[in-house]
Design a protein around this motif. Structure first.
Motif, PDB file in Angstrom:
ATOM      1  N   GLY A 279       0.762  -1.195   0.018  1.00 34.33           N
ATOM      2  CA  GLY A 279      -0.075  -0.055  -0.213  1.00 34.33           C
ATOM      3  C   GLY A 279       0.818   1.355   0.012  1.00 34.33           C
ATOM      4  N   GLY A 280       2.197   1.170  -0.051  1.00 34.31           N
ATOM      5  CA  GLY A 280       3.129   2.207  -0.060  1.00 34.31           C
ATOM      6  C   GLY A 280       3.077   2.986   1.097  1.00 34.31           C
ATOM      7  N   GLU A 281       3.194   2.480   2.388  1.00 33.28           N
ATOM      8  CA  GLU A 281       3.249   3.196   3.534  1.00 33.28           C
ATOM      9  C   GLU A 281       4.601   2.804   4.052  1.00 33.28           C
ATOM     10  N   LEU A 282       5.014   3.963   5.080  1.00 29.62           N
ATOM     11  CA  LEU A 282       6.269   3.616   5.586  1.00 29.62           C
ATOM     12  C   LEU A 282       5.444   3.263   7.047  1.00 29.62           C
ATOM     13  N   VAL A 283       6.054   2.087   7.337  1.00 25.44           N
ATOM     14  CA  VAL A 283       5.159   1.591   8.812  1.00 25.44           C
ATOM     15  C   VAL A 283       5.964   1.767   9.903  1.00 25.44           C
ATOM     16  N   GLU A 284       7.372   1.451   9.735  1.00 27.37           N
ATOM     17  CA  GLU A 284       8.220   1.610  10.940  1.00 27.37           C
ATOM     18  C   GLU A 284       9.673   2.022  10.467  1.00 27.37           C
ATOM     19  N   TYR A 285      10.180   2.813  11.208  1.00 29.08           N
ATOM     20  CA  TYR A 285      11.536   3.418  11.034  1.00 29.08           C
ATOM     21  C   TYR A 285      12.311   3.719  12.432  1.00 29.08           C
ATOM     22  N   ASP A 286      13.448   2.927  12.381  1.00 24.95           N
ATOM     23  CA  ASP A 286      14.280   2.780  13.780  1.00 24.95           C
ATOM     24  C   ASP A 286      15.608   2.518  13.600  1.00 24.95           C
TER      25      ASP A 286
END
Ligand SMILES: Nc1ncnc2c1ncn2[C@@H]1O[C@H](COP(=O)(O)OP(=O)(O)OP(=O)(O)O)[C@@H](O)[C@H]1O
Ligand SMILES: [Mg+2]
Length: 309
Positions: A279-286
């Protein structure tokens, strides 16, 4: 704000676990979970090299990237991972406006490079792509000599001139060219293998050597950011390991953003990891360790443990 923002209706803060338990699975096998803003906020010291705000990309009716916001720290390796079609290449191409070349693409949102908006009128795209270079999945050297592959960019930008006119005018950059070729090839860990054959056609190099040549070619114009889209996926394990070592070295001086399908590779080489999902979402970034050892999102955990995707 995107429509997927977590809006809390209960009085107590639900944990991701309880969310996940209450939710079903999508046809792709993903847990149907709502993304939380705090999972995507990555805090680090210093100013971001790249700052992306509410980025939306459509290809016609296809919504390929949805409201992606992400700050990328300098002099580090940022990995972008996620299943096929989730928008990793699209996101990467937005960082130097390569999507401008795709007619069907429409882009909304903001990308700042060193605090300056790259999506504004009057931005010199040649200069932008010099500052933000790109290395592709399949090595694509020009059918020219190894030397010419390196000097092509600096010549095009007018930084090197070894032609007849330059010589007549007393400006001959042959020495500079020699230095730049050596320096770029050394930086790309290729010099020792090609120093005796600089005038040979680059297409005679092995795939792994060609990819390092493409990295050297990118370095020769003096970039600040290097974008890499699955740079080792066409290579054997030995060549892959050379590229991985090289990426880690480059992060001492450059901001590297790398798309990879290999979790092991992302875990080995990156400082921080951004997970994009269907769906083209950034879900998590760490931090990469956190993403691989203890992610907040159930979907991210399922993805990295191979449950779907
Ligand atoms: N040039 C294009 N024209 C139309 N649609 C495109 C174009 N490029 C990508 N898309 C669509 O945008 C979505 C995201 O594609 P993208 O190539 O960014 O995904 P990706 O995460 O890089 O996938 P992969 O891991 O397979 O390389 C997909 O639905 C794809 O079909
Ligand atoms: Mg891709």
């Amino acid at each position: 704000m995107s429509e997927t923002d977590f809006t809390q209706t209960d009085t107590d803060e639900p944990t991701p676990e309880t969310d996940a338990a209450a939710e079903s699975e999508t046809t792709a096998g993903e847990t149907d979970e709502r993304v939380r803003e705090e999972w995507r906020e990555y805090e680090f010291a210093g100013e971001p090299k790249l700052s992306v705000e509410d980025l939306d990309v459509h290809y016609g009716d296809d919504h390929a990237l949805k409201g992606v916001s992400m700050d990328i720290p300098e002099e580090s390796v940022t990995a972008l991972i996620g299943p096929s079609g989730c928008g990793k290449s699209t996101f990467l191409r937005c960082l130097n406006r390569m999507n401008d070349r795709i007619k069907a693409a429409s882009i909304d949102g903001s990308v700042e490079l060193g605090g300056e908006e790259i999506y504004q009128d009057g931005v010199d795209l040649v200069e932008l792509r010099k500052r933000v270079g790109m290395v592709f999945q399949a090595p694509n050297p020009f059918p020219k000599s190894i030397r010419d592959n390196i000097s092509y960019g600096p010549r095009k930008h007018g930084d090197l001139d070894t032609g007849l006119v330059a010589r007549v005018l007393g400006r001959d950059d042959t020495d500079e060219e020699r230095e730049l070729v050596e320096q770029s090839l050394r930086q790309a860990a290729l010099w020792d293998e090609v120093e005796d054959r600089l005038d040979d056609n680059a297409l005679g190099l092995s795939g792994g050597q060609q990819q390092r040549l493409c990295i050297a070619r990118c370095l020769a114009v003096g970039p600040e950011v290097i974008l890499m889209d699955e740079p080792a996926s066409a290579l054997d394990p030995v060549a892959t390991s050379k590229i991985e070592d090289l990426i880690e070295d480059l992060a001492e001086d450059y901001t590297v953003v790398v798309v990879t399908h290999s979790m092991q590779q992302a875990a080995r080489i990156s400082d921080q990891t951004a997970v994009f999902l269907t769906g083209g979402e950034l879900v998590e970034y760490d931090d990469t360790d956190k993403i691989f050892e203890n992610p907040e999102s159930q979907r991210v955990e399922d993805y990295i443990t191979g449950k779907f995707g």
